[in-house]
Design a protein around this motif. Structure first.
Motif, PDB file in Angstrom:
ATOM      1  N   SER C  67       0.832  -1.199   0.000  1.00  9.12           N
ATOM      2  CA  SER C  67       0.000   0.000   0.000  1.00  9.12           C
ATOM      3  C   SER C  67       0.865   1.247   0.000  1.00  9.12           C
ATOM      4  CB  SER C  67      -0.887   0.043   1.237  1.00  9.12           C
ATOM      5  OG  SER C  67      -1.705  -1.076   1.278  1.00  9.12           O
ATOM      6  N   GLN C 111      -8.617  -0.289  -0.689  1.00 16.93           N
ATOM      7  CA  GLN C 111      -8.808  -1.627  -0.151  1.00 16.93           C
ATOM      8  C   GLN C 111     -10.163  -1.800   0.516  1.00 16.93           C
ATOM      9  OE1 GLN C 111      -5.663  -2.634   2.501  1.00 16.93           O
ATOM     10  NE2 GLN C 111      -6.500  -4.616   2.990  1.00 16.93           N
ATOM     11  N   ASP C 191      -5.667  -0.887  -4.757  1.00 17.15           N
ATOM     12  CA  ASP C 191      -5.037  -1.372  -3.540  1.00 17.15           C
ATOM     13  C   ASP C 191      -5.944  -2.394  -2.865  1.00 17.15           C
ATOM     14  OD1 ASP C 191      -3.631  -1.814  -1.280  1.00 17.15           O
ATOM     15  OD2 ASP C 191      -3.690   0.227  -0.524  1.00 17.15           O
ATOM     16  N   GLU C 192      -5.689  -3.631  -3.099  1.00 15.80           N
ATOM     17  CA  GLU C 192      -6.474  -4.737  -2.552  1.00 15.80           C
ATOM     18  C   GLU C 192      -7.972  -4.464  -2.640  1.00 15.80           C
ATOM     19  OE1 GLU C 192      -5.017  -6.299   0.994  1.00 15.80           O
ATOM     20  OE2 GLU C 192      -2.974  -5.610   0.686  1.00 15.80           O
TER      21      GLU C 192
HETATM   22 MG   LIG Z   1      -2.216  -2.398   2.355  1.00 16.76          MG
END
Ligand SMILES: [Mg+2]
Ligand SMILES: Nc1ncnc2c1ncn2[C@@H]1O[C@H](COP(=O)(O)OP(=O)(O)OP(=O)(O)O)[C@@H](O)[C@H]1O
Ligand SMILES: Nc1ncnc2c1ncn2[C@@H]1O[C@H](COP(=O)(O)OP(=O)(O)OP(=O)(O)O)[C@@H](O)[C@H]1O
Ligand SMILES: [Mg+2]
Lengths: 492, 305, 337, 328, 313
Positions: C67, C111, C191-192
Motif C-alpha cells: 500500500s 482496499q 489497492d487490494e
Molecule cells: Mg495495504
C-alpha cells in the motif's frame, strides 16, 4: 449551640478562656499602617497601642500618652507612660517619632493620606515627643487615636525589616501576635506585661468567614462567640436560636447618592436633584430591605461624630407628587432619564437598595438605568470619576470628626465628581479647619450641612447599621466606630 | 522513557512563557490596583503618589520587561496587598489546596467507581436510571448551593461535622463532598459508558469463553481497561480542583489557593496573580504528565517514544 | 490484444510509469532534536516499469509495503528517496498545478470499501467529486456523466441519492471504481480492492475490472494478497518482501518457474480449494515469523526464514537480476535457474 | 444414543433489536463426532459465528436462543445454569475467535491470560499454571516461550497472537474446539502454520474441531465434513470430497466457481450475481432465490426443507427435493 | 456482454439496508426519538424551556422586577401565608419568583447557547487547522491550547469581567473565549483520525483542494460528536453562569437569570428556602433535559447505529 467535633477549632464552650471572633473578611494586612479597614483595625487595636484612644463611650482618652499640652497653635507635646513592647523593649519617644514619620512619609502606606498635615515629630527626651502640624489642627488628637497611628518598635522594625516584621509583628497592646493563616484566622495571646489592665482572654482567634450563612452557622453551633455583619435575612435564625443574641449597632457610614451638578447633566438643575431626593422614601428602604436597622438621614455626619447636625437625622422629605411637580417646573414634564451606578456586594444589601431606589424613582417619572458593579469595578468607576448622574456609595468617618466628611463639599475635592461649588461652604470649611474653638467649629460644620442638605450635591439615604451575632455567654456592646476591644467583651 | 520525560518537561517552558504574558496583559488591562487600595475618601493626588511609589506609572513594556527580568531570577515581585514576596504567599496555600483536592478526588472516586460499574452492569434497569439521574443532579448543583445545603443539614441541624475552617480530617469531609460531587457525577457517567463499551469488546468474549465468572470479568478484565480514560479525566480535573475550588473554599472559609487568586485578581495584585497562575499552571502540567505516565502504566500498548 | 491498444495511443514506446529506487521510511521515533532515530523501512529501493495497457500485480505478505508503494506513486505519501516518472514527467518535482493535472490521469481504488467512501456524502456527490474538482462537467452534463458511470459499474441511477451505508460491500466497491474511472484515467492503482469482500462478490468485482480495463484501455496496478485473484487479473506480477521486490515476471513464468524461495513458500501456502489435491501439494512452510522492519538484517531480508540460506545470504544483499526470459529475481541461489 | 460428541438440533437464534427481530440462525442442525473436523462455510453474515457462540451460550443481550437444543455428551447445554456452563467453557469446549488482534485483553500479559484459563478449571497453583502455560506456548510453536510469557499482546504479531489464542483454547485439553475463522486476518504463510498446528492437534489428542471459515481452500485442506450455510440456514452438508466433486446446491456451486484458483488457469471466473441478503431481509420462499440461476416459481413461494439422502449428505433445494427421503 | 448484463441485475436488487432512509427527515427523527424514553423526555423538557424563553413576556403573571414591599418573602401558595397570585412565593424585594424564573429562562438559555456557539466556532477552526495541517501549525496552536488549559479559566473570566462590565454579551463572549480550548482538543483528535480515513486519501488522490476536503470530508464527519459535546456544554454553561453570579460576575439586574436568583437566594436557604430552591429546580430539570437529549443525540449520531456490524468497524 451544643458541642460537636468541630470544637477543636475553639469554641466558647470549652473551658479554656478563648474568644473566637468571626468577621466577613480577613484582615488586609498585619501592618497597622497599611491596613485601613474595620476588619484589620479589630486586630491591630488589640495588638498595638496608640497615643490616644476612644473609650467605650467614644470619649477621647490618653492611651500611651501620660500627659500632653499644646504649646502653640501648631505645636503639641506629649509625655509617654511607661510601657513595653511584646519583645520587652521600652516604648520611647524614638519609637513614636519613627512610627509617625513612617506613616507621614511613605506614600505606599494606605494610611499615608491622613497624616499629611503632620509636619514634624521631634524627640524631646526619652519619654517626651513633640509634634508640629502644618497650620492649626483641631483634629490632631482624633488623628492620634485613629488607625494608622499605632506605635511600632523602631529598633526591632529596623532590625528585621518590613518582611520580618510582618512575619512576627510586635506592638505594645494587650495581646500579642501568635499566628496568622491568611484567609483563615489570626491568633493572639495575652501579653502579660501590658501596661494597662491585665488581658482577660487566654487566647483570641479572629476568623475570616466570608459567606454569611457559614458565619451564622458557626455562631449557631458555637464555633464562634461573636460574628460580625449578620445580614437581615439571618436575623430570624439568630434570634430564634437559644444561646445566641442579635446585637444591633450603628456606624459612621452613611449611604448616599453622589449627584453630578456639572453643567450638561440634567442633575445640574437643583430642582431635579430635589425631585430625586423627594422621590426616594428613605424610611421605606430602612423598614423593608434593611428590616428597620439604619437611620434615615440628610447629612453625612451622623450623631456621635463631632459636628453633627441633629436636625438632619431621622427626617423625612419623601413626596412623590412634589417631585413630579419639581420635574415639571424644571422643564421635564415627561420625566427624565438618568444613569445610576451602584456597587454590588460592597455594602450590606447595596444591590437590593439600589433596585428599590430605581423603582421608587420610576414612580416619579425618573427613569434610572441601573449599573450594578462588582466591588473592584465599582471602585474603578468611582475613582476614575466616570460615573454619570448618580452613584450610590457608603462613606464612613475614620476620625469621628466632621472635617473628615465635609471636605467632599470643597471645590477642589468635588472637582470631577459632583463638581459642587459653593463659596460659603468653602469659606466655612477652611475657617473650621483651622479653628481651635470647638463650639464655633461645630456651628460652622452644622451650617455646611444645612447648605448641603438644601443644595443636594449628595442625596443622603441612611446611616448604616451593623449587626452582630453574639453568644449569650458573652456581653458585647457595639461601638459607633465598629471597633472591638477584646477586653471590653466579658464572659458571663 | 527518560527522553520522553525531558521532552515533556522542556515543552513546559514555552507554555509558561505564553501564560505569563497572557496573564500580565490581562491583569494590566484589568485596571489600577491603587484605586482599590485606598479608601473611597482618598483624593486623586493621594492615589497618584502611591502609583508613582509602586512604579505603576511606567509604560506597559517597561513594566513587562521588569517583570520578566525579575521572573528569570525567580522573583515574582511583591504583593501589593500583603507587602510581601508573592511566591511564598502562594506556596503557603498549597497544603490546604492539596488536602482539599486530594480529599475531593478520593470522595469522587469512591462514589463514582462503584456507581459507574453498577449502573453499567445493570444497564437500563431502574437502578441505572436512578444513578444516571443522580449524576445529572450532581452535575447540575452549583458548588455554593450544595455547600451551603450541606452545612445547613450536617453541620447546623444535626451538628455532625464542623461548619467551616481547616483543621482535622472531619473539617475536610463536607468541602470534599461539595467539590467531589460534580466530579463524581462526571466520572460515574464516564465509567458507565466505558464499561458498556468494554463489555462489548472481543477480549471480554474471550474471557467468557474461558469460563471466567462475571464478577472477575467486570472487576478484573473490564475495569482496568475502563480506568484508562478515567485517569485522563482525573488529570484534567486537577486544574479545576486547584483553581476552581474557590467557591467551595469561600463557602467553607478554607484558606486555599483559589481564594487567594480571586482576591488577588479583585485587588489587581499582579505579583500574586502571576505567582499563583504560575504555580497552578505548573501543577496542572505536572499532574497531567503524571496521569500520562499512569495512563501508560495502565495501558501497555503505549510506548514512550 | 493489449499491445494493439498501446500502439494506437502512442507510437513512441515510452513507458507509462517508471519508478526508480523508490524508498519510503516511516519515522517512528525521533530524538530530542527531531532527528529520526528509528524508522520502518516500508519501501526499500523499488524499481518498476509499467507499459501502457498492462496490468501489474503486486503480491506479498501483509505489511510488506504494498500500500505504501501504491500511495507513493500517487504522491499521497511523500517518498523518502527515489523518483517517479509518469509519461516521462517527474512526479516528485511537479508544481501543484502539474500534480493536479497528473491526478486526473492516475487514480486509486482503495482496499476497504467501507472506509473509502465518505459516509456523509451521497453517492452522486462521491462520484461527481473528481468531475467537479477538475471542472470536467457541470450541470446536466455532470448528471449525465455520473449516471453513465453508475451504469458502467452496474449500479442503478435511482441509487445515486443514497448514502454509502445503504449499500453492500460489493456495491460500495463499485462506487469506488466509478469514482476512479470518472476522469478517464490512464493508470489506476487498485489497492487490494477485493480483500474485504466475500468470495462470491469478489468474482463480480474482478470481472468488472477486467471488463473496464478492456473497454477503457486502462493500465492497472493491482495490489493484493489474495494470490489467486492477482493471478487471475494480472499480466505481470511482482512479489514484495519487506519493502523490496524479490521477484517479478510474467504470471505464467512466475507460477511455473518460480525462482525465489519466498515466492515458492507463498504460493504453496495458498490453500487449494480442492480436497483431492490435499495430499500431493508440496509444502514449503515458512516456519518463522517476519523479521522486525525497524532493523532489517544487512544481507538478504529473507535470510531468517529461507530454507536454503547460506552465509553469503546473511552478509550480502542480493540484487534484482533478470534471466534471459526477463524473469527478475533477487536471490543468490535462485530456483529454476 | 449416538457416538456424537455434539448435536445441534434445530437451533434458532434471533436478535431482538430496536429495529425488529433479526433471525440470524434459523433451524440449524448438525452434529460432530469425536475426533472429527467439520467445517462450516458460507458468506459473511450467514450466521456462522452466531451458531458457534450459541453453542457456548455466549450470545449477548439482544440475542437469544429461541428454539432448539445443543446436546453435548447428550446433555442439553441450553438448559444449563450460568454456573454450570462456565465449567464447560474453556474446559470441555474451547473457542478461538476470528480477530486475534482484539481478542486478547491488552492490559494483561499473554502468560497471565493463559494461566488464568488453566487456573479456572484445574486446581493448580500459580507456579504450576505458569509452567503449563510455557509448555503450551512452546507446543504452539512460539519461540522463546519463557520470555514471551511476559509479553503484552500488542507486542506480538497477528500470527503469534492467534497462537496464544490457540494455546489458551488448548489449555484444558478440550474435547471440542470451535475455531471461528481463525486465520481470516492472517497471511497465507502464517495461516498455513496455524492450520497445520490445528491438524496435528486433532490427530494427536483426538479433539473434535468445528472450523468456521469462508475460505474454501482452507476447508478443502482441513476438514472431513462440510456444512454450507446461507442466510441463517444450512443449505448443504456433505463429506468434503463429495462436496467439492459434486456440489448439489446452486449456492455451493456458485461458491466453488467464483473462487479463483492458482492451479487452474485461463478460465473465466464465474460469479454469483447479486448480493448476500441480510437476515432481516430474507425473502419468503428460498433464501437464495434472487441469486439462483435455476430459480423456479416454487422457489419464490415455498422454502425448501433440508433433505437428507442415504449417503448422509443433505441439501436444501427444490432441485434435489424430489429425489429423496427423510425430512428433518 | 455478460458482465454488464449481470451488473444491471445487481443494480436492480434491493439494497441490503434498513428499510428506513437515513437521509429521511422529520419522520425518521421522530421515530428515532420515540424509540428512546430518555430522549423523548429530554426533548420535551428542552422544547418547553425554549418555548418558555421565547414567550416569557406573554406568560409572566407579574413584572419580574416589580417590588412589592408589603409582600416580601411570601412563601409558595400551598404554604401558610402563601398567595395564589404569587405561585412560588416572593423574594426579599417582594418580587414574584415564578415570573422571575420564567424570564430567567431567557438569559440562562441565551448565555448557555451562544457562549457554546462561540466556543464551538473558535474551537472548531483551531482544532481543524491544527489537526489537518499538522506540523508547525499544530505545534503553535497546541502550545496555545496547552497554555489556555493551564491558566485557570476562572481567572480569565474574573479579569475580563473586571475590565468589561458584565452583561449578557460579555458573559457570552468571556465564557466562549474560555471554553474553546476543550473543543479545539476534541476536534483536533477527531480530525486526526478522520484525516487518515481512506475517503480523505481518495479525495486527495483526485486532486481536491485542502479547503474543499476540510469542508466536504473532514467537518461533516466530526460534526456529530461536536454537536454532542456542545449539547452537554450548554448544560455546563448554565451552571457556570450560576457560579459567576456567586462571584458577583453574573448577569446584572434588572436582567434575571437562574444563576443570579440562586445566588441571591442562597443566604435564605435556612429561612426562606423557596427563593433559591425553585431556580435550582429549574436548572436541574433543564440540565437533565439537555443531558438526556445529548445522550440520545450521541446514540443516534453514532455511525454504528447506521452501519451493519461490519460497516461500523
Ligand atoms: Mg495495504
Ligand atoms: N504512517 C505510517 N507510520 C509508520 N509506519 C507505517 C505507516 N504506514 C505504514 N507503515 C508501516 O509500513 C509497513 C508497510 O505498510 P503497508 O501498509 O504498505 O503494507 P501492505 O503491504 O499494504 O500491508 P497490507 O497487506 O496489510 O495492506 C508496515 O510495517 C506498516 O506498519
Ligand atoms: N449483536 C447483534 N445484534 C444484531 N444482529 C446481530 C448481532 N450479532 C450478529 N448479528 C447478525 O446476525 C447475522 C449473522 O452474523 P454472524 O456473525 O454469525 O455472521 P458470520 O457468518 O459469522 O459472518 P462473518 O463471516 O462476517 O464472520 C449477521 O447478519 C449479523 O448482522
Ligand atoms: Mg463470524
Amino acid at each position: 449551640g451544643c458541642s460537636n467535633e468541630g470544637e477543636t477549632a475553639g469554641g466558647s464552650e470549652d473551658d479554656s478562656n478563648t474568644l473566637v471572633l468571626a468577621q466577613a473578611a480577613d484582615i488586609p494586612s498585619i501592618d497597622p499602617q497599611n491596613s485601613l479597614s474595620t476588619t484589620g483595625d479589630r486586630v491591630h487595636r488589640n495588638m498595638f497601642s496608640r497615643l490616644f484612644m476612644w473609650d467605650n463611650e467614644l470619649a477621647l482618652q490618653e492611651d500611651l500618652v501620660d500627659t500632653y499640652k499644646q504649646i502653640d497653635e501648631e505645636t503639641w507635646e506629649f509625655t509617654l507612660k511607661e510601657a513595653t513592647f511584646h519583645n520587652g523593649e521600652v516604648v520611647t519617644a524614638e519609637d513614636v517619632k519613627f512610627s509617625l514619620e513612617r506613616v507621614m512619609t511613605d506614600e505606599t502606606l494606605k494610611e499615608y493620606p491622613y497624616f499629611k498635615q503632620l509636619k514634624e515629630v521631634n524627640v524631646k527626651d526619652e519619654q517626651t515627643v513633640e509634634i508640629i502640624t502644618d497650620g492649626p489642627m483641631p483634629t490632631i488628637l482624633n488623628l492620634l487615636a485613629k488607625s494608622g497611628s499605632d506605635i511600632l518598635p523602631k529598633a526591632y522594625f529596623e532590625e528585621v525589616g518590613i518582611e520580618g516584621f510582618q512575619e512576627k509583628p510586635i506592638g505594645s497592646g494587650p495581646y500579642q501576635f501568635e499566628d496568622w493563616i491568611r484567609d483563615d484566622r489570626v491568633t493572639l495571646v495575652p501579653f502579660e506585661d501590658y501596661y494597662g489592665d491585665k488581658p482577660k482572654w487566654d487566647k483570641v482567634e479572629v476568623r475570616a468567614i466570608p459567606e454569611s450563612s457559614t458565619r451564622v452557622g458557626e455562631l449557631l453551633t458555637g464555633g464562634v462567640d461573636v460574628a460580625t455583619d449578620i445580614p437581615p435575612n439571618e436575623w430570624e435564625r439568630v434570634e430564634s436560636e437559644s444561646g445566641v443574641d442579635l446585637v444591633n449597632g450603628e456606624t459612621t457610614r452613611v449611604s448616599l447618592l453622589m449627584v453630578r451638578t456639572t453643567e450638561g447633566y440634567v442633575t445640574s438643575d437643583p430642582k431635579v436633584r430635589e425631585a430625586i431626593d423627594l422621590a426616594i422614601d428613605q424610611q421605606a428602604i430602612v423598614d423593608s430591605v434593611l428590616q428597620g436597622t439604619g437611620v434615615p438621614v440628610r447629612t453625612r455626619v451622623p450623631e456621635g461624630v463631632f459636628g453633627t447636625n441633629p436636625d438632619l437625622t431621622n427626617t423625612r422629605v419623601y413626596d412623590v407628587e412634589r417631585a413630579k411637580e419639581l420635574l415639571a417646573e424644571a422643564g421635564h414634564p415627561d420625566g427624565i432619564d438618568i444613569t445610576f451606578t451602584s456597587s454590588r456586594g460592597r455594602y450590606p444589601l447595596d444591590s437590593e437598595v439600589a433596585q428599590l431606589i430605581v423603582s421608587m424613582l420610576s414612580e416619579a417619572g425618573i427613569n434610572a438605568e441601573l449599573k450594578l458593579l462588582e466591588s473592584s469595578a465599582f471602585l474603578d468607576e468611582y475613582n476614575s470619576k466616570s460615573n454619570e448622574e448618580l452613584i450610590m456609595i457608603g462613606l464612613a468617618d475614620g476620625l469621628l470628626d466632621a472635617s473628615y466628611s465635609l471636605v467632599h463639599y470643597t471645590e477642589e475635592r468635588a472637582a470631577g465628581q459632583t463638581d459642587y461649588k459653593n463659596e460659603e461652604v468653602e469659606e466655612l470649611f477652611n475657617a473650621a479647619g483651622q479653628n481651635l474653638d470647638e463650639e464655633e467649629r461645630k456651628k460652622q460644620y452644622q451650617l455646611i450641612q444645612e447648605i448641603v442638605a438644601e443644595e443636594r450635591p449628595h442625596i443622603f439615604l441612611y446611616q448604616n447599621a451593623v449587626n452582630y451575632g453574639v453568644s449569650e455567654s458573652i456581653t458585647f456592646t457595639p461601638r459607633l466606630d465598629e471597633a472591638i476591644r477584646f477586653d471590653d467583651l466579658t464572659k458571663k | 522513557m527518560k527522553k520522553y520525560l525531558v521532552k515533556r518537561l522542556l515543552q513546559i517552558i514555552p507554555v509558561l512563557f505564553i501564560i505569563s504574558f497572557v496573564v500580565f496583559v490581562l491583569v494590566y488591562m484589568a485596571g489600577d490596583p491603587v484605586a482599590l487600595m485606598l479608601p473611597e475618601d482618598a483624593s486623586e493626588s493621594d492615589r497618584e503618589a502611591m502609583r508613582a511609589a509602586l512604579g505603576l506609572t511606567d509604560p506597559f513594556y517597561i513594566q513587562y520587561f521588569r517583570f520578566v527580568g525579575d521572573l528569570i531570577q525567580g522573583n515574582f515581585g511583591t504583593s501589593f496587598r500583603y507587602n510581601q514576596a508573592a511566591l511564598p504567599l502562594v506556596l503557603e496555600r498549597l497544603p490546604a489546596t492539596f488536602e482539599l483536592a486530594a480529599a475531593s478526588m478520593v470522595v469522587a472516586t469512591l462514589m463514582a467507581i462503584p456507581l459507574g460499574i453498577y449502573s453499567a452492569r445493570k444497564q437500563n434497569s431502574l437502578v441505572d436510571l436512578f444513578i444516571t439521574g443522580g449524576s445529572v443532579l450532581g452535575k447540575a448543583m452549583p458548588n455554593f448551593w450544595l455547600g451551603i445545603l450541606l452545612i445547613l443539614l450536617f453541620a447546623v441541624n444535626i451538628q455532625f461535622f464542623p461548619v467551616s475552617g481547616r483543621g482535622t480530617i472531619v473539617h475536610m469531609i463536607l468541602p470534599a463532598i461539595t467539590l467531589g460531587t460534580g466530579i463524581a457525577a462526571e466520572m460515574t457517567r464516564l465509567i458507565r459508558s466505558n464499561m458498556l463499551e468494554i463489555l462489548n469488546q472481543d477480549y471480554i468474549r474471550t474471557a467468557r469463553s474461558k469460563g471466567v465468572s462475571s464478577n472477575i470479568l467486570v472487576y478484573k478484565h473490564a475495569f482496568r481497561n475502563s480506568l484508562i480514560p478515567v485517569v485522563t479525566i482525573m488529570g484534567l480535573q486537577v486544574s479545576h480542583l486547584v483553581s476552581g475550588a474557590l467557591i467551595t473554599e469561600s463557602v467553607f472559609s478554607w484558606p486555599g489557593i483559589g481564594l487567594l487568586l480571586v482576591q488577588a485578581v479583585n485587588g489587581r495584585d499582579m505579583a500574586v496573580v502571576q505567582a499563583a497562575v504560575f504555580v497552578i499552571a505548573l501543577l496542572v502540567i505536572i499532574v497531567n504528565l503524571i496521569t500520562d505516565l499512569i495512563y501508560r502504566l495502565l495501558d501497555p500498548r503505549i510506548n514512550y517514544s | 490484444m493489449t499491445q494493439q491498444v498501446q500502439v494506437k495511443q502512442s507510437t513512441i514506446k515510452a513507458p507509462l510509469l517508471e519508478v526508480k529506487e523508490l524508498s519510503k521510511h516511516f519515522v517512528v521515533s525521533t530524538n530530542l532534536f527531531g532527528k529520526p532515530k528509528e524508522s520502518v523501512k516500508a519501501v526499500n529501493g523499488v524499481n518498476l516499469l509499467l507499459e501502457k495497457g498492462e496490468t501489474l500485480g503486486i503480491v506479498g505478505e501483509s505489511g510488506c509495503g504494498k500500500s505504501t508503494m501504491g500511495n507513493t506513486i500517487l504522491r499521497l505519501i511523500e517518498p523518502t528517496e527515489g523518483s517517479i516518472f509518469f509519461e516521462g514527467q517527474d512526479v516528485l518535482n511537479m508544481t501543484r498545478a502539474q500534480l493536479q493535472e497528473m491526478r486526473k490521469e492516475v487514480q486509486m481504488i482503495f482496499q476497504d470499501p467501507f472506509s473509502s467512501l465518505n459516509p456523509r456524502m451521497r453517492v452522486f456527490d462521491i462520484i461527481a467529486e473528481p468531475l467537479r474538482t477538475h471542472k470536467v462537467a457541470i450541470g446536466k452534463e455532470l448528471h449525465r456523466r455520473v449516471y453513465e458511470l453508475l451504469d458502467l459499474v452496474g449500479l442503478d441511477q435511482s441509487q445515486a441519492d443514497r448514502f454509502p451505508h445503504q449499500f453492500s460491500g460489493g456495491q460500495r466497491q463499485r462506487i469506488g471504481i466509478a469514482r476512479a474511472i470518472a476522469l478517464n484515467p490512464k493508470l489506476i492503482v487498485c489497492d487490494e480492492p477485493v480483500s474485504a469482500l466475500d468470495v462470491s462478490i469478489q468474482a463480480q468485482i474482478l470481472n468488472l475490472l477486467l471488463e473496464l480495463k478492456e473497454k477503457l484501455q486502462l493500465t492497472l496496478i493491482f495490489i493484493g494478497h489474495g494470490i489467486p485473484a492477482v493471478k487471475y487479473i494480472s499480466d505481470r506480477i511482482a512479489v514484495m518482501y519487506m519493502g523490496e521486490i524479490v521477484e517479478m515476471a510474467d504470471k505464467e513464468s512466475l507460477f511455473s518457474k518460480t525462482r525465489h524461495p519466498y515466492t515458492q513458500g507463498l504460493i504453496s501456502a495458498v490453500p487449494i480449494p480442492d480436497p483431492s489435491l490435499r495430499e500431493d501439494s508440496e509444502d514449503v512452510i515458512l516456519e518463522k515469523d517476519l523479521p522486525d522492519q525497524r532493523n532489517l538484517p544487512k544481507g538478504c531480508s529473507f535470510y531468517s526464514r529461507c530454507p536454503f540460506a547460506t552465509e553469503k545470504c546473511k552478509e550480502e544483499k542480493p540484487k534484482l537480476k533478470a534471466n534471459k526470459e526477463g524473469h527478475l529475481v533477487a536471490c543468490h541461489y535462485p530456483l529454476h535457474a | 444414543m449416538t457416538d456424537n460428541l455434539l448435536e445441534v438440533k434445530n437451533l434458532h437464534t434471533h436478535f431482538f433489536t430496536e429495529n425488529g427481530v433479526i433471525p440470524s440462525v434459523n433451524g440449524v442442525t448438525f452434529s460432530v463426532k469425536k475426533g472429527e473436523v467439520i467445517g462450516i462455510v458460507g458468506e459473511s453474515g450467514c450466521g456462522k459465528s452466531v451458531t458457534s457462540l450459541s453453542i457456548l451460550q455466549l450470545i449477548n443481550k439482544p440475542g437469544k436462543i429461541v428454539e432448539g437444543e445443543i446436546r453435548f455428551h447428550d446433555k442439553d447445554l441450553t438448559t444449563f445454569s450460568e454456573k454450570d456452563i462456565r465449567k464447560i467453557r474453556g474446559n470441555k469446549i474451547s473457542m478461538i475467535f476470528q480477530e486475534p488482534l482484539t481478542s486478547l485483553n491488552p492490559v494483561f500479559t499473554i502468560g497471565h491470560q493463559i494461566s488464568e484459563a488453566i487456573r479456572l478449571h484445574q486446581k493448580v497453583d500459580k507456579k504450576e499454571a505458569k509452567q503449563r502455560s510455557i509448555t503450551l506456548l512452546s507446543k504452539v510453536g512460539m519461540a522463546n516461550p519463557e520470555r514471551q510469557y511476559h509479553a503484552f499482546p500488542h507486542l506480538l504479531s497477528g500470527g503469534m497472537r492467534q497462537r496464544v489464542m490457540i494455546a489458551m483454547a488448548l489449555s484444558c485439553n478440550p474435547e471440542l474446539l470451535i475455531a471461528d475463522e481463525p486465520t481470516t486476518a492472517l497471511d497465507v504463510t502464517i495461516q498455513k502454520q496455524i492450520l497445520k498446528l490445528m491438524k496435528n492437534l486433532s490427530s494427536e489428542s483426538n479433539t473434535s474441531i468445528i472450523l468456521i471459515t469462508h475460505d474454501l481452500g482452507v476447508i478443502a485442506e482441513m476438514v472431513d465434513r462440510v456444512v454450507v450455510m446461507y442466510g441463517g440456514e444450512i443449505v448443504e452438508e456433505n463429506d468434503v470430497y463429495s462436496l467439492f466433486e459434486n456440489p448439489k446446491h446452486p449456492y455451493t456451486k456458485g461458491l466453488l466457481n467464483s473462487t479463483p484458483k492458482i492451479h487452474r488457469l485461463k478460465e473465466k471466473l464465474q460469479s454469483i450475481k447479486g448480493n448476500v441478503p441480510t437476515p432481516d431481509q430474507l425473502p419468503s420462499g428460498c433464501n437464495f432465490q434472487d441469486r439462483c440461476p435455476f430459480a423456479m416459481k416454487k422457489c419464490r413461494e415455498i422454502s425448501p426443507d433440508l433433505v437428507v439422502s442415504s449417503d448422509g449428505s443433505s441439501v436444501r433445494c427444490w432441485l434435489h427435493q424430489e429425489k429423496e427421503v427423510v425430512n428433518v | 456482454m455478460q458482465g454488464n448484463a449481470e451488473a444491471k441485475t445487481v443494480g436492480g436488487i434491493r439494497p441490503t439496508v434498513r428499510k428506513v432512509k437515513a437521509s429521511g427527515g422529520f419522520k425518521r427523527w421522530c421515530r428515532l426519538l420515540l424509540q428512546s424514553k430518555t430522549g423523548t423526555v429530554g426533548f420535551i423538557i428542552v422544547l418547553i424551556v425554549v418555548l418558555v424563553a421565547i414567550f416569557a413576556d406573554l406568560i409572566v403573571p407579574h413584572d419580574p422586577a416589580e417590588n412589592n414591599l408589603s409582600g416580601m418573602l411570601l412563601p409558595p401558595f400551598w404554604m401558610d401565608g402563601g398567595s395564589t397570585s404569587y405561585l412560588l412565593g416572593t423574594d426579599n424585594l417582594g418580587r414574584d419568583i415564578f415570573s422571575r424564573i420564567i424570564v430567567g429562562t431567557r438569559v440562562s438559555l441565551l448565555v448557555g447557547i451562544f457562549s457554546v456557539v462561540l466556543a464551538g466556532i473558535i474551537g472548531l477552526l483551531v482544532g481543524v487547522a491544527a489537526g489537518y495541517y499538522g506540523k508547525w501549525v499544530d505545534t503553535i496552536l497546541m502550545r496555545i491550547v496547552d497554555s489556555f488549559l493551564a491558566i485557570p479559566s476562572i481567572l480569565f473570566i474574573l479579569v475580563v469581567l473586571a475590565v468589561f462590565e458584565p452583561s449578557i454579551m460579555t458573559l457570552i463572549v468571556v465564557i466562549g473565549l474560555t471554553n474553546w480550548v476543550s473543543y479545539a482538543r476534541v476536534v483536533r483528535s477527531e480530525v486526526l483520525s478522520v484525516k487518515e480515513r481512506d475517503f480523505v486519501r481518495a479525495s486527495h488522490s483526485i486532486g481536491t483542494k485542502n479547503t474543499t476536503i476540510i469542508k466536504k470530508h473532514i467537518v461533516p464527519n466530526i460534526i456529530s460528536s461536536f454537536i454532542v459535546i456542545s449539547a452537554l456544554s450548554v448544560a455546563t454553561t448554565i451552571i457556570l453562569e450560576a457560579s459567576l453570579s456567586f462571584l458577583g460576575l453574573g448577569i446584572q439586574p434588572p436582567d434575571v437569570s437562574w444563576g443570579a436568583m440562586l445566588t441571591d437566594g442562597r443566604n435564605y436557604l435556612a429561612t426562606n428556602w423557596w427563593i433559591a430552591t425553585f431556580p435550582g429546580i429549574a436548572i436541574t430539570i433543564t440540565v437533565l433535559g439537555i443531558i438526556f437529549l445529548g445522550d440520545w443525540l450521541r446514540d443516534v449520531l453514532d455511525p454504528r447505529n447506521y452501519f451493519s456490524k461490519k460497516g461500523g468497524a
